[in-house]
Design a protein around this motif. Structure first.
Motif, mmCIF file in Angstrom:
data_model
loop_
_atom_site.group_PDB
_atom_site.id
_atom_site.type_symbol
_atom_site.label_atom_id
_atom_site.label_comp_id
_atom_site.label_asym_id
_atom_site.label_seq_id
_atom_site.Cartn_x
_atom_site.Cartn_y
_atom_site.Cartn_z
ATOM 1 N N LYS A 3 0.843 -1.184 0.000
ATOM 2 C CA LYS A 3 0.000 0.000 0.000
ATOM 3 C C LYS A 3 0.881 1.238 0.000
ATOM 4 C CE LYS A 3 -3.874 2.117 2.270
ATOM 5 N NZ LYS A 3 -4.938 1.978 3.222
ATOM 6 N N THR A 4 0.482 2.240 -0.767
ATOM 7 C CA THR A 4 1.230 3.492 -0.778
ATOM 8 C C THR A 4 0.386 4.567 -0.116
ATOM 9 O OG1 THR A 4 0.381 4.063 -2.958
ATOM 10 C CG2 THR A 4 2.498 2.926 -2.882
ATOM 11 N N ARG A 8 1.499 11.901 5.047
ATOM 12 C CA ARG A 8 1.903 11.405 6.367
ATOM 13 C C ARG A 8 0.686 11.212 7.261
ATOM 14 N NH1 ARG A 8 7.333 12.696 8.775
ATOM 15 N NH2 ARG A 8 8.693 12.748 6.979
ATOM 16 N N ALA A 9 -0.297 12.056 7.095
ATOM 17 C CA ALA A 9 -1.513 11.958 7.910
ATOM 18 C C ALA A 9 -2.206 10.616 7.685
ATOM 19 C CB ALA A 9 -2.453 13.115 7.597
ATOM 20 N N GLU A 10 -2.275 10.166 6.431
ATOM 21 C CA GLU A 10 -2.866 8.854 6.139
ATOM 22 C C GLU A 10 -2.096 7.745 6.841
ATOM 23 O OE1 GLU A 10 -2.829 8.413 1.918
ATOM 24 O OE2 GLU A 10 -4.758 9.398 1.652
ATOM 25 N N GLU A 14 -3.542 5.269 9.829
ATOM 26 C CA GLU A 14 -3.526 3.808 9.749
ATOM 27 C C GLU A 14 -2.710 3.202 10.887
ATOM 28 O OE1 GLU A 14 -2.779 0.120 6.729
ATOM 29 O OE2 GLU A 14 -3.394 2.064 5.936
ATOM 30 N N LEU A 15 -1.600 3.805 11.219
ATOM 31 C CA LEU A 15 -0.807 3.309 12.342
ATOM 32 C C LEU A 15 -1.592 3.393 13.650
ATOM 33 C CD1 LEU A 15 2.741 4.731 11.520
ATOM 34 C CD2 LEU A 15 2.039 2.332 11.545
#
Length: 106
Positions: A3-4, A8-10, A14-15
């Motif tokens: 996945k790309t 950074r917010a995305e 997800e993290l």
């Protein structure tokens, strides 16, 4: 498939979701261990001898009262047929009763 992330917010979102799921899984593991411990305490404190068998009529679990009354340790009976505790003349009828119970539990 890799996945790309476009921002950074995305990636951070997800993290954070992954961290949250990890913590939820850890809580489930702790809850499960607590339930198992309560089950073990209930089983071992029962005043009656308890014997759990599978569909084949083999012993899968016994409690401490069983060990005291019958004189067998759990490791001695695990996997063995329940009929080891029943006089030979009742073996066939008992096997039928076990099969009937598992077919129509009551």
């Amino acid at each position: 498939m890799k996945k790309t992330y476009t921002t950074r917010a995305e990636l951070r979102r997800e993290l954070e979701e992954m961290r949250q799921k990890f913590h939820e899984m850890e809580q489930c593991r702790r809850d499960f261990r607590d339930v198992l411990e309560r089950y073990d305490r209930l089983l071992e404190s029962a005043p009656d001898a308890l014997i759990f068998v599978n569909r084949k009529g083999n012993i899968v679990l016994v409690n401490a009262q069983f060990e005291r009354l019958f004189g067998y340790g759990a490791d001695e009976v695990a996997g063995r047929p329940l009929t080891m505790l029943i006089p030979g003349r009742f073996h066939e009828a008992h096997r039928d009763h076990v099969a009937e119970f598992f077919a129509k539990p009551r």
